[in-house]
Design a protein around this motif. Sequence first.
Motif, PDB file in Angstrom:
ATOM      1  N   ALA A   1       0.613  -1.127  -0.401  1.00  0.00           N
ATOM      2  CA  ALA A   1       0.152   0.297  -0.533  1.00  0.00           C
ATOM      3  C   ALA A   1       0.967   1.232  -0.464  1.00  0.00           C
ATOM      4  CB  ALA A   1      -0.776  -0.028   1.449  1.00  0.00           C
ATOM      5  N   ILE A   2       2.162   1.288   0.522  1.00  0.00           N
ATOM      6  CA  ILE A   2       2.622   2.524   0.671  1.00  0.00           C
ATOM      7  C   ILE A   2       4.026   1.615   0.430  1.00  0.00           C
ATOM      8  CG2 ILE A   2       4.081   3.780   2.538  1.00  0.00           C
ATOM      9  CD1 ILE A   2       0.610   4.029   3.893  1.00  0.00           C
ATOM     10  N   GLY A   3       4.831   2.664  -0.403  1.00  0.00           N
ATOM     11  CA  GLY A   3       6.542   2.303   0.075  1.00  0.00           C
ATOM     12  C   GLY A   3       7.144   0.733  -1.327  1.00  0.00           C
ATOM     13  N   SER A   4       8.173   1.001  -1.528  1.00  0.00           N
ATOM     14  CA  SER A   4       8.378  -0.251  -2.409  1.00  0.00           C
ATOM     15  C   SER A   4       8.132  -1.304  -1.443  1.00  0.00           C
ATOM     16  CB  SER A   4      10.036   0.710  -3.017  1.00  0.00           C
ATOM     17  OG  SER A   4      11.138   0.040  -2.270  1.00  0.00           O
ATOM     18  N   PHE A   5       8.445  -2.285  -2.679  1.00  0.00           N
ATOM     19  CA  PHE A   5       8.157  -3.883  -2.258  1.00  0.00           C
ATOM     20  C   PHE A   5       9.623  -4.782  -1.568  1.00  0.00           C
ATOM     21  CE2 PHE A   5       9.358  -8.908  -3.548  1.00  0.00           C
ATOM     22  CZ  PHE A   5       7.733  -8.859  -2.698  1.00  0.00           C
ATOM     23  N   GLU A   6      10.648  -3.383  -2.663  1.00  0.00           N
ATOM     24  CA  GLU A   6      12.327  -4.071  -2.266  1.00  0.00           C
ATOM     25  C   GLU A   6      12.676  -3.419  -0.561  1.00  0.00           C
ATOM     26  OE1 GLU A   6      11.529  -2.468  -5.084  1.00  0.00           O
ATOM     27  OE2 GLU A   6      11.364  -4.527  -6.572  1.00  0.00           O
ATOM     28  N   LYS A   7      12.452  -2.175  -0.413  1.00  0.00           N
ATOM     29  CA  LYS A   7      12.039  -1.748   0.777  1.00  0.00           C
ATOM     30  C   LYS A   7      11.876  -2.287   2.229  1.00  0.00           C
ATOM     31  CE  LYS A   7      12.390   2.432   3.662  1.00  0.00           C
ATOM     32  NZ  LYS A   7      12.054   3.768   3.390  1.00  0.00           N
ATOM     33  N   ILE A   8      10.608  -2.815   1.952  1.00  0.00           N
ATOM     34  CA  ILE A   8       9.397  -3.460   2.575  1.00  0.00           C
ATOM     35  C   ILE A   8      10.246  -5.102   2.732  1.00  0.00           C
ATOM     36  CG2 ILE A   8       7.988  -4.548   3.395  1.00  0.00           C
ATOM     37  CD1 ILE A   8       6.243  -2.113   1.634  1.00  0.00           C
ATOM     38  N   MET A   9      10.986  -5.456   1.991  1.00  0.00           N
ATOM     39  CA  MET A   9      10.801  -6.788   2.000  1.00  0.00           C
ATOM     40  C   MET A   9      12.538  -6.856   3.396  1.00  0.00           C
ATOM     41  SD  MET A   9       9.960  -9.369   0.115  1.00  0.00           S
ATOM     42  CE  MET A   9      11.766 -10.591  -0.197  1.00  0.00           C
ATOM     43  N   LYS A  10      13.232  -5.764   2.276  1.00  0.00           N
ATOM     44  CA  LYS A  10      14.490  -5.413   3.366  1.00  0.00           C
ATOM     45  C   LYS A  10      14.674  -5.058   5.303  1.00  0.00           C
ATOM     46  CE  LYS A  10      19.007  -2.622   3.093  1.00  0.00           C
ATOM     47  NZ  LYS A  10      19.831  -1.278   2.698  1.00  0.00           N
ATOM     48  N   LEU A  11      13.779  -3.786   5.410  1.00  0.00           N
ATOM     49  CA  LEU A  11      13.297  -3.430   6.259  1.00  0.00           C
ATOM     50  C   LEU A  11      12.331  -4.874   7.674  1.00  0.00           C
ATOM     51  CD1 LEU A  11      13.947  -1.081   8.621  1.00  0.00           C
ATOM     52  CD2 LEU A  11      11.769  -0.831   7.749  1.00  0.00           C
ATOM     53  N   ASN A  12      11.842  -6.247   6.580  1.00  0.00           N
ATOM     54  CA  ASN A  12      11.114  -6.475   7.674  1.00  0.00           C
ATOM     55  C   ASN A  12      11.771  -7.998   7.251  1.00  0.00           C
ATOM     56  OD1 ASN A  12       8.725  -7.733   8.435  1.00  0.00           O
ATOM     57  ND2 ASN A  12       8.767  -9.421   6.911  1.00  0.00           N
ATOM     58  N   GLN A  13      13.417  -8.107   7.582  1.00  0.00           N
ATOM     59  CA  GLN A  13      14.995  -9.249   7.396  1.00  0.00           C
ATOM     60  C   GLN A  13      13.558  -9.899   6.497  1.00  0.00           C
ATOM     61  OE1 GLN A  13      15.099  -9.469  11.569  1.00  0.00           O
ATOM     62  NE2 GLN A  13      14.842  -7.062  11.963  1.00  0.00           N
ATOM     63  N   THR A  14      13.055 -10.198   5.355  1.00  0.00           N
ATOM     64  CA  THR A  14      13.309 -11.002   4.683  1.00  0.00           C
ATOM     65  C   THR A  14      13.562 -11.368   3.834  1.00  0.00           C
ATOM     66  OG1 THR A  14      10.274 -10.517   5.209  1.00  0.00           O
ATOM     67  CG2 THR A  14      11.114 -12.437   3.423  1.00  0.00           C
ATOM     68  N   ALA A  15      14.252 -10.067   3.073  1.00  0.00           N
ATOM     69  CA  ALA A  15      15.624 -10.251   2.161  1.00  0.00           C
ATOM     70  C   ALA A  15      16.480 -11.000   2.747  1.00  0.00           C
ATOM     71  CB  ALA A  15      15.873  -9.080   1.664  1.00  0.00           C
ATOM     72  N   ASP A  16      17.118 -10.758   3.728  1.00  0.00           N
ATOM     73  CA  ASP A  16      18.465 -11.675   4.639  1.00  0.00           C
ATOM     74  C   ASP A  16      17.666 -12.978   4.703  1.00  0.00           C
ATOM     75  OD1 ASP A  16      20.322  -9.594   4.901  1.00  0.00           O
ATOM     76  OD2 ASP A  16      19.517  -8.850   6.543  1.00  0.00           O
ATOM     77  N   ALA A  17      16.909 -13.009   5.102  1.00  0.00           N
ATOM     78  CA  ALA A  17      16.003 -15.083   5.421  1.00  0.00           C
ATOM     79  C   ALA A  17      15.501 -15.453   4.241  1.00  0.00           C
ATOM     80  CB  ALA A  17      14.257 -14.416   6.202  1.00  0.00           C
TER      81      ALA A  17
END
Length: 257
Positions: A82-98
């Motif tokens: 809804a707000i912001g980029s998918f990539e930033k959300i993945m990073k801040l939520n630590q999903t990208a690292d996971a």
Amino acid sequence: MAAVIVRKAEYQYTQVKALVFEILEKLAGTKIRSGCRVLIKPNMLSAAHPEDAVLTHPQVIRATVEYVLQKGARPQVSDSPAIGSFEKIMKLNQTADALKGLPVVCEPFKDVTWVDVGKPFGRIEIARDALDADVIINLPKLKTHSQMVLTLAVKNMFGCIVGFKKSQWHMRAGVDTAAFARLLVAIHQAVKPAVSILDGILAMEGEGPGKGGTPCKIGVLIGSDDSFALDMVVCEMIRVYYENVPVLKLAYTDGLI
């Protein structure tokens, strides 16, 4: 008859993985076959840390991806924030690292297909990836919602509306709670996830679904092959009468529960 599995859980990866594998094997093990495309749809509303209880926890997402890979299928993690980029959300939520190192596609919904969802909405645009997937695994977060009371398994599929179209629908139907509930049910029925696993380990209460809410430890993972049944069980668990939840009130009236 719908199956609903409730398990006590903490964010300890060995435990989360075992429980997610158990739920998926019981509810969708025969549906997820080698080579099939599996769309994993978490709640990626906006950029937030795991401890904010805004998004599906990265441990739950990783365990789901690992199960799909174990079955020889092809996982894709997608949402339309809804707000912001998918990539930033993945990073801040630590999903990208996971998910680092795993052969999984991670990208926002982009392309759409027109689908007739019936009256009063008619043909609407829904993410092509959701419609083309062989199997959809829905990973909602247990949260309060300022307009819809709760946002659970059924409402999580609203993320299959792409980009700015989501805000357009919020403006068009969101001012009328009953109309918005009917839209949410229509979208859910159009994409029909095979299984949902709700992250209720750290849930949200108060002014949700964003950062205005307050994290609340409940300590459960709940899985079902029927999103409506899952949402009803959550209502019973947290003592919210289903008729106070517009989506469930409508679903009951329409004979979906």
